[in-house]
Design an enzyme around this catalytic site. Sequence first.
Site, PDB file in Angstrom:
ATOM      1  N   TRP A  25      31.724  37.629  39.548  1.00 48.66           N
ATOM      2  CA  TRP A  25      32.728  38.230  38.659  1.00 48.66           C
ATOM      3  C   TRP A  25      32.200  38.319  37.236  1.00 48.66           C
ATOM      4  O   TRP A  25      32.465  39.299  36.531  1.00 48.66           O
ATOM      5  CB  TRP A  25      34.047  37.466  38.729  1.00 48.66           C
ATOM      6  N   LYS A  43      46.183  35.712  43.015  1.00 51.46           N
ATOM      7  CA  LYS A  43      45.716  34.412  43.510  1.00 51.46           C
ATOM      8  C   LYS A  43      46.734  33.309  43.217  1.00 51.46           C
ATOM      9  O   LYS A  43      47.113  32.584  44.118  1.00 51.46           O
ATOM     10  CB  LYS A  43      44.354  34.075  42.906  1.00 51.46           C
ATOM     11  N   ASP A  62      38.204  35.039  32.041  1.00 52.12           N
ATOM     12  CA  ASP A  62      38.786  35.614  33.247  1.00 52.12           C
ATOM     13  C   ASP A  62      39.295  34.405  34.031  1.00 52.12           C
ATOM     14  O   ASP A  62      38.511  33.616  34.547  1.00 52.12           O
ATOM     15  CB  ASP A  62      37.697  36.368  34.028  1.00 52.12           C
TER      16      ASP A  62
HETATM   17  C1  LIG Z   1      39.790  38.320  42.332  1.00 52.71           C
HETATM   18  C2  LIG Z   1      39.065  38.226  41.051  1.00 52.71           C
HETATM   19  C3  LIG Z   1      38.808  39.357  40.243  1.00 52.71           C
HETATM   20  C4  LIG Z   1      39.166  40.749  40.676  1.00 52.71           C
HETATM   21  O1  LIG Z   1      40.485  41.004  40.433  1.00 52.71           O
HETATM   22  P1  LIG Z   1      41.118  42.456  40.687  1.00 52.71           P
HETATM   23  O2  LIG Z   1      42.528  42.210  40.266  1.00 52.71           O
HETATM   24  O3  LIG Z   1      40.953  42.767  42.137  1.00 52.71           O
HETATM   25  O4  LIG Z   1      40.418  43.422  39.815  1.00 52.71           O
HETATM   26  C5  LIG Z   1      38.169  39.158  39.042  1.00 52.71           C
HETATM   27  N1  LIG Z   1      37.801  37.941  38.631  1.00 52.71           N
HETATM   28  C6  LIG Z   1      38.022  36.836  39.376  1.00 52.71           C
HETATM   29  C7  LIG Z   1      37.580  35.507  38.866  1.00 52.71           C
HETATM   30  C8  LIG Z   1      38.646  36.955  40.601  1.00 52.71           C
HETATM   31  O5  LIG Z   1      38.872  35.859  41.341  1.00 52.71           O
END
Ligand SMILES: *Cc1c(COP(=O)(O)O)cnc(C)c1O
Length: 359
Positions: free
Chosen positions: A100, A195, A171
């Site tokens: 990511w 999540k 993030d």
């Molecule tokens: C799942 C995830 C993403 C992607 O998220 P989207 O909403 O599908 O764009 C980005 N960063 C992390 C750390 C993730 O776990």
Amino acid sequence: MTFNFNPGPAALPKEVLEKVQAEFLDFRGVGYSIAEASHRSPEFKEVIDGAEALLRELLDIPAEYAVLFLQGGASSQFFMVPMNLLGTGGSADYADSGSWSVKAIKEAQRFGKVNVVASSKAENYTCIPEFDTADCDPNAAYLHITSNNTIAGTQYALFPRPPAGVPLITDASSDILSRRIELRDFGLIYAGAQKNLGPSGVTLVIIRKDLAERSPEKLPTMLNYNTHIEKESTFNTPPTFAIYMVNLVAEWVKAQGGLAAIEKLNNEKAAMLYAEIDADDFYRGSAKMPSRSKMNVCFNLATEELEQAFIAEAKKSGLIGLKGHRSVGGVRASIYNAMPLAGVRQLTDFMREFRRTRG
Ligand SMILES: *Cc1c(COP(=O)(O)O)cnc(C)c1O
């Protein structure tokens, strides 16, 4: 009993799903579904204001921060952050802790100079890269990290301190609301909801408002943070149903006792699972100990065949979603807030039995 260990979209608290079901056809007496309500209706206003108020309370978000509900996923924040905050000719620091981060770095490079201050790529992302303030550029527009690495199963136990005046951005898609954090240490936090916060379709952005003053005026309206700050996430139609569910999840977190109680339970769940992994060398934790994630517990067995048998048999026992990410393989148990202790116990019981019969 079935337990869902999917990495995302992931399990939601049963109480939340039941509430959605109960009020789906007639939202609290208005005579129609919240899915049919205008985003400008009083009932939706109550929902979105309620979600913001609860998140502010749970995360202790100060008034100088805006709470935004956007679309486009965390992946859109990979470019919105640099687009808005990098400035012309600017440079930003990024720590590379896995897939990511790599994606975030790639997008930022479209808008300016990216300085990768640290990377754990050489360790196959089995740990959080080590660095300190001295490794960071005091003139950087910001320092970006990924607080929990969903695929590699690593997590920052402590956050790095950027040089004075450099905002820290994370993030937090896979660990938002899973533990207490000092919000004032961050300039911006973003997270896809699917999540730990709710269903897919909404992305939470918490931004210190003064940072948005940097956004270039020429940006497309929808991609400028100021639009959403000024219009309180209703410049256009926001993902109303997803926001409604985030509100319910936040209510649920509060009812559990807030982040202190959630964090304690998450610690217990992770400790129970790692203890089973560490019992002998039948299971092998993928991440280095100090970097282990409390949200995504990744491990291997001696062979790929054994891993496949483990995943298939676990599924038959009601333990679903345990397959590791396609890029790393192995087993991954995602134990976000909504996974009860009973689910982890059922998994560790299964692991013990599988070891006894196959070990
Ligand atoms: C799942 C995830 C993403 C992607 O998220 P989207 O909403 O599908 O764009 C980005 N960063 C992390 C750390 C993730 O776990």
